[in-house]
Enzyme design. Sequence first.
Site, PDB file in Angstrom:
ATOM      1  N   ARG A 155      23.023 -37.569  15.030  1.00 22.75           N
ATOM      2  CA  ARG A 155      23.055 -38.959  15.484  1.00 22.75           C
ATOM      3  C   ARG A 155      23.775 -39.771  14.424  1.00 22.75           C
ATOM      4  NH1 ARG A 155      17.839 -38.708  18.388  1.00 22.75           N
ATOM      5  NH2 ARG A 155      18.211 -36.832  19.620  1.00 22.75           N
ATOM      6  N   HIS A 189      12.188 -27.172  26.593  1.00 17.58           N
ATOM      7  CA  HIS A 189      12.333 -27.728  27.940  1.00 17.58           C
ATOM      8  C   HIS A 189      11.672 -26.788  28.927  1.00 17.58           C
ATOM      9  CE1 HIS A 189      15.469 -29.857  25.684  1.00 17.58           C
ATOM     10  NE2 HIS A 189      15.022 -30.866  26.396  1.00 17.58           N
ATOM     11  N   HIS A 213      10.521 -32.406  28.879  1.00 15.84           N
ATOM     12  CA  HIS A 213      11.009 -32.328  27.495  1.00 15.84           C
ATOM     13  C   HIS A 213       9.783 -32.500  26.601  1.00 15.84           C
ATOM     14  CE1 HIS A 213      15.141 -33.888  28.741  1.00 15.84           C
ATOM     15  NE2 HIS A 213      14.396 -34.349  29.710  1.00 15.84           N
ATOM     16  N   GLN A 234      15.069 -30.696  15.898  1.00 13.78           N
ATOM     17  CA  GLN A 234      13.901 -30.974  16.732  1.00 13.78           C
ATOM     18  C   GLN A 234      13.149 -29.685  17.018  1.00 13.78           C
ATOM     19  OE1 GLN A 234      16.158 -32.646  20.037  1.00 13.78           O
ATOM     20  NE2 GLN A 234      15.365 -34.670  19.534  1.00 13.78           N
ATOM     21  N   CYS A 268      18.945 -30.923  25.396  1.00  9.06           N
ATOM     22  CA  CYS A 268      18.597 -30.778  26.814  1.00  9.06           C
ATOM     23  C   CYS A 268      19.712 -30.163  27.683  1.00  9.06           C
ATOM     24  CB  CYS A 268      18.153 -32.096  27.423  1.00  9.06           C
ATOM     25  SG  CYS A 268      17.521 -33.300  26.274  1.00  9.06           S
ATOM     26  N   ASP A 292      12.139 -28.484  19.650  1.00  7.49           N
ATOM     27  CA  ASP A 292      12.380 -28.870  21.028  1.00  7.49           C
ATOM     28  C   ASP A 292      12.016 -27.759  22.007  1.00  7.49           C
ATOM     29  OD1 ASP A 292      13.171 -30.726  22.839  1.00  7.49           O
ATOM     30  OD2 ASP A 292      15.305 -30.657  22.375  1.00  7.49           O
ATOM     31  N   LYS A 313       6.130 -40.699  30.526  1.00  7.74           N
ATOM     32  CA  LYS A 313       5.954 -39.876  29.321  1.00  7.74           C
ATOM     33  C   LYS A 313       4.653 -40.205  28.611  1.00  7.74           C
ATOM     34  CE  LYS A 313       8.147 -42.910  25.989  1.00  7.74           C
ATOM     35  NZ  LYS A 313       8.781 -43.006  24.697  1.00  7.74           N
TER      36      LYS A 313
HETATM   37 ZN    ZN Z   1      15.233 -32.855  26.030  1.00  8.98          ZN
END
Ligand code: ZN
Length: 739
Positions: free
Chosen positions: A440, A462, A592, A458, A411, A460, A546
Amino acid sequence: MRLMLQIQLPDGSVKEYPENYTAIDVAKTIGERLAAATLAAEINGTVVDATRPVGQVSNLPPGTSIPLKLITNKDPKALAVMRHSAAHVMARAVMRLYPGVGLAFGPTTGHGFYYDFDLDTKISEDDFPRIEEEMKKIIADAEPFERFNATRDEAVKLCTDLDQKLKVEHIQTGLADHGSLSFYRQGNFMDLCRGPHVPDAGKITAIKLISIAGSYWKGDANNKQLQRLYGTAWFSQKDLDEYIKQVDEAKKRDHRVLGKQLGLFSISQDVGPGLCLWLPKGSTVRATLEDFIKKELLKLGYTPVYSPHIGRVEMYEISGHFPYYRDAQFSPIFGHDAGALVDFWIRKLREHKDGTAVFSLDDEQKLLESAKVMGAALTEYPMSGSVDAKIETLRVWEKNQERYLLKPMNCPHHVQMSASQQRSYRDLPVRLAEFGTVYRHEKTGELNGMLRVRGLTQDDAHLFCTPDQVEEEFKLTLGLVKFVLNSVGLDDYRMQLSLRDSKNKTKYVGSDENWDKAETTLRKVLTELALPFTTMEGEAAFYGPKIDFMVRDCIGREWQLGTVQLDFNLPERFKLEYIGADNKPHRPVMIHRAPFGSMERFTGMLIEHFAGAFPLWLAPEQVRVLPVSDKFNDYAQSVERQFREAGFRITTDYTSSRVNAKVREAQLQLIPYMLIVGEKEAAANSVALRDRIDGDLGVLPIADAIAKLQEEVAARRVRQVVKSSFRSFDESGEESNEY
Ligand SMILES: [Zn+2]
Ligand SMILES: [Zn+2]
């Protein structure tokens, strides 16, 4: 008799009871059968023992009516309580069979419980029947679970007398700030425990031990190795049997076993635990999924971006990912040798200030000298100054050094990309997509094949938009997740909408108005798309509501995938702005979203869902040519070439085995289609097509066979998943009933 206790029942009525009444006593006034079925109580929202006086447990001031709900053996909340009681019974049984065993932690899991034992003798599955038998004896004796409190000193003495060294250590270190601790006694078995428990062991109905695994004290591989014994408990034998059927099926589909067998991925201790090595076949599956998503994203107006695997610690301090989530991250990378030392120093000063650690002037002096040796002079350090002044001096030094973090989240990088250009409302929404790898530091004991890893990619993205665009963007995003899940045959799901706690609005960032608007919008979108959803009040993150996709696989297990999260916080923290139609600066809203979560977890889940037999469009090896003898190898090669040129992943089996053996081998490797070629096929420029599922499909001209398979790929047809005959079990929640 004086009636002192005012209890509000779930129907809203308030009744008075004698002041020492327990939930069981209240149940008895309604009926003996209800009392017998009552396993726990919910008092003012907290699940507690049904055998404790209601007035004592509630923290409400005397005179107020106490909300009470009886938790019976129909309620999933009672299942979690019963499972933890079963964990105590299991520990007691193990102690009887293995005198001197040390107890560590024994929490409940989603569908059962475990207990970590410190024991030199190795427990094996062969020992399960006698442990279960011992548990059943304890259950038949039906002795009550009795709670009592002890001061910390008494607790240490008690655990020392019981020879429970790990408990003593935990009380002295982990629980140093607890004045009083609760214990539960069941017959002659005693355990440090927060509870709650069922009234007596007889309330535990159907139990079974599931597996045994290695674990570490407090999940840390540097600590003592323990044995983790897993078990499960249900309200009826029927429930237990159905659950065991699912567990057995899951074992057959274990992605760690199939991943190795089919050459999809591997994890090497030399590379590191939790770091997944995608082998060529697994990589093919992943690349196919990624290409598929990339194409869909382009259609929806996303732009692909790339960001580095590290970023400055300062950026994560602004985003709030550091030091807040520090425990789950790898340590920072320091440019200066003394970086780690100064970092440690600041933490110690802060702990000293909070009163959670002692940090002497002598220690400070030593650090100052060490820093000097390491090349950080720190001449300004105010040895006699305030803690704040000291921290400030160290922070100033630190800010002049390089400090990087292995990216825990994509992010902040994407926020920086969004901020790199001046935006007007006409430029929005900005949709930045990246298969971003993040790291992680999961505990080694928590790692699980591809499902729980330390490095993950991910899918991912945004989105940065105006508050008015949230509705449309959510609609598009949910549509995408739905489409993507359907494309891999996952069409059994429900949504979970997490909202803020309307009674406690102050703990959330973002204006009341924006929250209201966002929550109304999300509800509206879900309703309009006819997606079944449940709302979870109070489950939203502090920075926005979410939606999660809860996906059921073909053996009835539920997986949380496809999170779409609204965020008011990061745009605020990074002061993002766009110029509105009014020519004034405005703050954008950020979304996200990651439909798969991570490529690792999603692929691991797919391996189990398909039991390794990927549909044609995803299969790493889609087709195999099987010449009936080496006389036809040349023809086989030409068939292979034509399929390859048509876009198929294909190989030829040139071994000297008989064709039946070649078929068997291809079936074992779960290859969707086989092309058998011999004299007849070579003469007619054709192939005998064999389907892994349906068997012989007859002889077809090469062009027709290619067209047939291309059609199946283009439609992303999923043929092999048989609809589930398995029940879906709700998770009873993971509770750490221990301190
Ligand atoms: Zn994010
Ligand atoms: Zn316990």
